[in-house]
Design a protein around this motif. Structure first.
Motif, short mmCIF file in Angstrom:
data_model
loop_
_atom_site.label_atom_id
_atom_site.label_comp_id
_atom_site.label_asym_id
_atom_site.label_seq_id
_atom_site.Cartn_x
_atom_site.Cartn_y
_atom_site.Cartn_z
N ALA A 120 70.81 -38.23 11.83
CA ALA A 120 70.58 -36.57 11.15
C ALA A 120 70.60 -35.68 12.99
O ALA A 120 71.81 -35.06 13.51
CB ALA A 120 69.00 -35.71 10.95
N VAL A 121 70.29 -36.39 13.80
CA VAL A 121 70.52 -35.81 15.22
C VAL A 121 71.44 -36.05 15.68
O VAL A 121 71.90 -34.95 16.07
CB VAL A 121 69.00 -36.51 16.24
CG1 VAL A 121 69.40 -36.39 17.78
CG2 VAL A 121 67.60 -35.72 15.68
N GLU A 122 72.10 -37.11 15.70
CA GLU A 122 73.74 -37.68 16.38
C GLU A 122 73.80 -36.59 15.36
O GLU A 122 75.36 -36.34 16.48
CB GLU A 122 73.77 -39.26 16.06
CG GLU A 122 73.66 -40.23 16.41
CD GLU A 122 73.43 -40.35 17.65
OE1 GLU A 122 74.52 -39.79 18.75
OE2 GLU A 122 72.72 -41.92 18.08
N ALA A 123 74.71 -36.23 14.18
CA ALA A 123 75.65 -35.15 13.60
C ALA A 123 74.79 -34.34 14.32
O ALA A 123 75.65 -33.25 14.45
CB ALA A 123 75.04 -35.70 12.28
N ALA A 124 73.85 -33.47 14.38
CA ALA A 124 73.60 -32.29 14.94
C ALA A 124 74.53 -32.29 16.67
O ALA A 124 74.56 -31.20 16.63
CB ALA A 124 72.32 -32.10 15.27
#
Length: 430
Positions: A120-124
């Motif tokens: 989810a952090v990578e996507a953000a």
């Protein structure tokens, strides 16, 4: 009946990677879990103040989530659906919209990412760069955002970063979190000066990524003023604000989102850990609609969206968040926790409380002391871990649903462990 578990544990030593960690602190084989308790293969029960690192805010095997999941499975409900439509996903999204977003006046698209918080952090981070056309991300000292390469670049801990080997972490600038350089140092002013000075060497950011409470970083809790200041700087510099609520969210600090009383409106919110309600793998990125500019499958994954987690997550929302009773119970337990931790801090010279809500701990000043306290607590029947740059914080992450009697018992065990270890350390120093 007590049995010799050495043979059973040998398989882990023989076959499991050296990357294993928690089992080194808790060298038992666990066979049962319910509520706020874990039971090992020898029949001993432990009070759980770790709760899957805040992945089990609602406790182990909540009966309503358990029943709903069993019903879904026995009815041959969808197990794996990539990101296709399903009744379970629709039910979860409607519940999240009706129970969480709409009452808070929040408007976000829900992006199903791979099942871990780091995804989810990578996507953000990827989306912020795509939206702004910039590369640089502002992260903060003591921050922890995950173990994949992009999220790890935004993570401050040297030990975590060392796992990547001899590789450079690029396109992330690390700035001081509130209080990182001492009470007399204005972190916001430093960040402001670095960004406004064209010779600072810091490129214009695509985003700021911040944990309102730093879970792995030592329970540093940002004030409302600091969070508002970061939001202001993001706006002034044309950057997005990413509020990483993976560990601090889902009620851990007292409200569903850890920042919702702070008067800020993040553009992107990574969610995971207790988002599934039952400890199932599930992560998502909440996106302001105007920034949802992905093309189809631009960020995807085979396990984006865990259908079983949709079932349990919906039940968690319906059971705990349709009124304010659960939130009030968290506030009550947070006071019990603070009282219990103050008792411990008073017994250790120089110790101080850190954190917020049901995400609090005691900074005892030294990693060896904190680790010894946690080890002694485990011997006495309590599972608890350390936190902080030097593992100097004894961190309590008990399930939010823990009965008050069990909670007080666990805090008593922790106090006794701290008292015994502190006395031993004192005698050794004399």
């Amino acid at each position: 009946m007590t049995t010799d578990m050495s043979a059973d544990l040998a398989i882990f030593e023989r076959r499991e990677s050296e990357a294993r960690s928690y089992c080194r602190s808790f060298p038992k084989s666990f066979v049962k879990a319910k509520g706020a308790e874990l039971t090992d293969a020898e029949g001993r029960t432990y009070i759980d103040f770790l709760a899957g690192c805040s992945s089990l805010n609602y406790g182990h095997n909540d009966p309503d989530m358990q029943s709903a999941l069993i019903a879904h499975i026995t009815a041959d409900g969808i197990t794996h659906g990539l990101d296709m439509h399903s009744d379970a996903k629709a039910d979860f999204l409607r519940a999240f919209e009706d129970i969480i977003l709409t009452p808070r006046g929040m408007d976000y698209k829900v992006m199903m990412t791979g099942p871990t918080g780091t995804n989810a952090v990578e996507a953000a981070m990827k989306l912020a760069r795509k939206v702004t056309g910039r590369r640089n991300i502002i992260a903060f000292t003591n921050g922890f955002h995950g173990m994949t390469m992009g999220a790890l670049a935004a993570t401050g801990n040297a030990g975590k970063r060392a796992g990547a080997g001899a590789v450079s972490f690029s396109d992330v600038a690390h700035m001081p979190y509130e209080g990182a350089f001492g009470e007399g140092v204005d972190s916001l002013r430093i960040i402001e000066e670095m960004l406004s000075n064209p010779s600072s060497g810091v490129d214009a950011p695509a985003a700021f990524i911040i944990e309102p409470v730093q879970g792995e970083g030592g329970l540093n809790a940002a004030s409302t003023a600091f969070m508002q200041g970061v939001a202001r700087l993001a706006k002034e510099h044309g950057a997005l604000l990413i509020a990483d609520d993976i560990q601090a969210g889902c009620g851990r600090t007292g409200t569903f989102f850890s920042f919702e009383t702070m008067g800020i409106e993040p553009h992107l919110i990574p969610m995971a850990k207790s988002f599934s309600g039952m400890g199932l793998p599930f992560a998502a990125l909440l996106i302001k609609p105007e920034h949802d500019i992905w093309g189809p499958a631009e960020h995807n994954g085979t396990f984006r969206g865990n259908t079983h987690a949709f079932v349990t997550a919906r039940v968690a929302l319906e059971k705990f968040w349709t009124d304010d009773a659960f939130q009030k119970s968290i506030a009550t337990k947070a006071e019990i926790l603070r009282d219990g931790l103050e008792r411990i801090a008073d017994a250790i010279p120089g110790a101080r409380l850190k954190g917020r809500g049901m995400m609090q701990g005691v900074d005892v000043g030294r990693g060896d002391l904190a680790s010894a306290i946690c080890a002694r607590a485990f011997e006495k029947g309590l599972i608890i871990e350390t936190s902080g740059a030097h593992d100097e914080v004894v961190k309590v992450l008990a399930p939010l649903t823990i009965p008050e009697t069990s909670f007080r018992k666990g805090l008593d065990i922790l106090f006794e462990a701290a008292r015994e270890v502190t006395q031993t350390h004192k005698l050794a120093a004399e």
